[in-house]
Structure formats: C-alpha cells, structure tokens
Design a protein around this motif. Structure first.
Motif, mmCIF file in Angstrom:
data_model
loop_
_atom_site.group_PDB
_atom_site.id
_atom_site.type_symbol
_atom_site.label_atom_id
_atom_site.label_comp_id
_atom_site.label_asym_id
_atom_site.label_seq_id
_atom_site.Cartn_x
_atom_site.Cartn_y
_atom_site.Cartn_z
ATOM 1 N N GLN A 168 52.896 48.124 43.581
ATOM 2 C CA GLN A 168 54.144 48.792 43.882
ATOM 3 C C GLN A 168 55.207 47.750 44.216
ATOM 4 O OE1 GLN A 168 53.666 52.152 46.541
ATOM 5 N NE2 GLN A 168 51.770 52.696 45.531
ATOM 6 N N CYS A 169 55.187 47.182 45.423
ATOM 7 C CA CYS A 169 56.232 46.215 45.763
ATOM 8 C C CYS A 169 55.984 44.858 45.129
ATOM 9 C CB CYS A 169 56.382 46.080 47.281
ATOM 10 S SG CYS A 169 55.207 44.991 48.098
ATOM 11 N N GLY A 170 54.714 44.485 44.892
ATOM 12 C CA GLY A 170 54.378 43.244 44.221
ATOM 13 C C GLY A 170 54.232 42.021 45.100
ATOM 14 N N PHE A 171 54.478 42.139 46.393
ATOM 15 C CA PHE A 171 54.386 40.966 47.266
ATOM 16 C C PHE A 171 52.982 40.361 47.240
ATOM 17 C CE2 PHE A 171 53.943 38.640 51.229
ATOM 18 C CZ PHE A 171 55.105 37.885 51.240
ATOM 19 N N CYS A 172 51.975 41.197 47.207
ATOM 20 C CA CYS A 172 50.586 40.730 47.222
ATOM 21 C C CYS A 172 50.100 40.295 45.846
ATOM 22 C CB CYS A 172 49.670 41.826 47.748
ATOM 23 S SG CYS A 172 49.612 43.284 46.653
ATOM 24 N N ALA A 173 50.848 40.617 44.806
ATOM 25 C CA ALA A 173 50.393 40.431 43.429
ATOM 26 C C ALA A 173 49.910 39.015 43.107
ATOM 27 C CB ALA A 173 51.475 40.862 42.443
ATOM 28 N N PRO A 174 50.647 37.961 43.433
ATOM 29 C CA PRO A 174 50.166 36.630 43.053
ATOM 30 C C PRO A 174 48.802 36.289 43.649
ATOM 31 C CG PRO A 174 52.479 36.523 43.638
ATOM 32 C CD PRO A 174 51.993 37.895 44.023
ATOM 33 N N GLY A 175 48.592 36.597 44.899
ATOM 34 C CA GLY A 175 47.307 36.304 45.526
ATOM 35 C C GLY A 175 46.178 37.108 44.930
ATOM 36 N N ILE A 176 46.423 38.375 44.668
ATOM 37 C CA ILE A 176 45.395 39.231 44.083
ATOM 38 C C ILE A 176 45.093 38.803 42.648
ATOM 39 C CG2 ILE A 176 44.915 41.582 43.277
ATOM 40 C CD1 ILE A 176 46.197 42.589 45.886
ATOM 41 N N VAL A 177 46.118 38.472 41.885
ATOM 42 C CA VAL A 177 45.907 38.011 40.512
ATOM 43 C C VAL A 177 45.060 36.742 40.498
ATOM 44 C CG1 VAL A 177 47.072 37.002 38.501
ATOM 45 C CG2 VAL A 177 47.923 39.135 39.502
ATOM 46 N N MET A 178 45.323 35.826 41.406
ATOM 47 C CA MET A 178 44.561 34.580 41.431
ATOM 48 C C MET A 178 43.112 34.825 41.851
ATOM 49 S SD MET A 178 46.751 32.658 40.153
ATOM 50 C CE MET A 178 45.767 31.173 40.111
ATOM 51 N N ALA A 179 42.895 35.682 42.829
ATOM 52 C CA ALA A 179 41.529 36.008 43.244
ATOM 53 C C ALA A 179 40.783 36.713 42.112
ATOM 54 C CB ALA A 179 41.541 36.863 44.507
ATOM 55 N N ALA A 180 41.466 37.618 41.405
ATOM 56 C CA ALA A 180 40.850 38.315 40.276
ATOM 57 C C ALA A 180 40.554 37.345 39.135
ATOM 58 C CB ALA A 180 41.758 39.444 39.794
ATOM 59 N N ALA A 181 41.441 36.395 38.905
ATOM 60 C CA ALA A 181 41.221 35.393 37.855
ATOM 61 C C ALA A 181 39.970 34.573 38.145
ATOM 62 C CB ALA A 181 42.437 34.489 37.717
ATOM 63 N N GLU A 182 39.798 34.181 39.407
ATOM 64 C CA GLU A 182 38.588 33.437 39.773
ATOM 65 C C GLU A 182 37.349 34.300 39.554
ATOM 66 O OE1 GLU A 182 36.367 31.179 43.470
ATOM 67 O OE2 GLU A 182 37.766 32.798 43.914
ATOM 68 N N LEU A 183 37.407 35.552 39.978
ATOM 69 C CA LEU A 183 36.260 36.446 39.811
ATOM 70 C C LEU A 183 35.863 36.559 38.344
ATOM 71 C CD1 LEU A 183 34.204 38.621 40.704
ATOM 72 C CD2 LEU A 183 36.064 40.288 40.428
ATOM 73 N N LEU A 184 36.848 36.840 37.490
ATOM 74 C CA LEU A 184 36.526 37.051 36.080
ATOM 75 C C LEU A 184 36.104 35.765 35.376
ATOM 76 C CD1 LEU A 184 39.197 39.713 35.099
ATOM 77 C CD2 LEU A 184 36.790 40.039 35.685
ATOM 78 N N ALA A 185 36.502 34.626 35.907
ATOM 79 C CA ALA A 185 36.049 33.346 35.341
ATOM 80 C C ALA A 185 34.579 33.095 35.651
ATOM 81 C CB ALA A 185 36.906 32.201 35.872
ATOM 82 N N THR A 186 34.084 33.698 36.724
ATOM 83 C CA THR A 186 32.694 33.477 37.128
ATOM 84 C C THR A 186 31.801 34.692 36.881
ATOM 85 O OG1 THR A 186 33.193 34.142 39.404
ATOM 86 C CG2 THR A 186 33.337 31.789 38.898
ATOM 87 N N ASN A 187 32.413 35.860 36.665
ATOM 88 C CA ASN A 187 31.654 37.094 36.466
ATOM 89 C C ASN A 187 32.433 37.969 35.489
ATOM 90 O OD1 ASN A 187 30.352 39.548 36.585
ATOM 91 N ND2 ASN A 187 30.385 39.720 38.811
ATOM 92 N N ALA A 188 32.061 37.921 34.226
ATOM 93 C CA ALA A 188 32.794 38.636 33.186
ATOM 94 C C ALA A 188 32.585 40.142 33.220
ATOM 95 C CB ALA A 188 32.405 38.094 31.812
#
Length: 154
Positions: free
Chosen positions: A97-117
């Motif tokens: 919605q507001c997007g303030f948390c978006a960069p941190g969540i995107v980076m955490a999700a990117a790490e997750l998907l890099a290690t667990n597809a």
C-alpha cells in the motif's frame, strides 16, 4: 578516527573514508546516493533498511560501514534494470500500500528465492519475519512471494 574502505554497492566501487561509528545505512543513503534502504527504527526491528551483503540479508542500520570493506552490497537498485519476478509479483498482486517497507521485504524475498526456489507459506513467513508492514496484513506480501516463486520455476 577515519578508516579508508572500499564499498562494492550494486557492482559499483566506492572508495570512502568513514568514521568507526558510521552505520552502513547512513553511508549508503548519504554517501553513495542509494535511497531504497529506508531509515525506520534505527535498531534492526523493522527491516526497512534490509540489504544483501554477499547474498545474505542484513539490517544495514546495525552494520558498521568499516565491517563491510570490499564485500558485495546489493540494494533494490542493484537487482537489475528490468523488474525481477519478485518485484513484478508485488506489482501484479498489488501487495503493497504505502510502500515504505517494500525495499526491505523485496530484498528479504530475493534472498529467500535465491536459496529456496519452492518455498512454503511457512518458509516465506520465516524469511520475512523481521520485516514490519503497517498497511497490508502480510497476506498479500506472502501471496506475491508465492507468485514470484511460481514464475521463477516456470
């Protein structure tokens, strides 16, 4: 006391003189011009400042700049010129919605998907557990990461 370090931020080299007490978040935002890591709580609780350090997510407000000399730092700006499947999934599912948390969540999700597809909902909840969002209730965020995982495996 000043320390001469070299930061590798999104593939770009930054020779810098930093104080012993300078935190990575401040150096990224004020010295390199990278703005996606957000200043939230300044004590590692909210996850808004999450970046990847040699591929692992860290809270940049808790890391001293002198500790990351010559390590690879990746922020949202460094994920690529095209949207990643994670970023596209967040857009497609209208997860933020507001997007303030978006960069941190995107980076955490990117790490997750890099290690667990092929993560489960529980895997995603665990990976994003340190990222606070005041708007979404988290379900759209988890759905977006699941959608991104399906796109990556397709």
């Amino acid at each position: 006391m000043k320390h001469e370090i070299v930061l590798d931020v999104n593939g770009e080299t930054w020779p810098l003189a930093v104080e012993s007490s300078d935190v990575l978040l401040d150096v990224l935002r004020m010295r390199t011009g990278v703005k996606s890591p957000k200043v939230g709580c300044e004590r590692g609780d909210c996850g808004a400042c999450t970046v990847l350090l040699d591929g692992r997510s860290v809270r940049s407000c808790l890391v001293l700049a002198v500790e990351v000399d010559r390590q690879a730092i990746t922020t949202v700006e460094g994920l690529g010129e095209q949207l990643t499947p994670v970023q596209q999934a967040f857009i497609d599912t209208n997860a933020f919605q507001c997007g303030f948390c978006a960069p941190g969540i995107v980076m955490a999700a990117a790490e997750l998907l890099a290690t667990n597809a092929d993560p489960t909902r529980a895997d995603i909840q665990e990976a994003l557990g340190g990222n606070l969002c005041r708007c979404t209730g988290y379900e759209p965020v988890i759905d977006a990461v699941l959608a991104a995982a399906r796109k990556d495996s397709a």
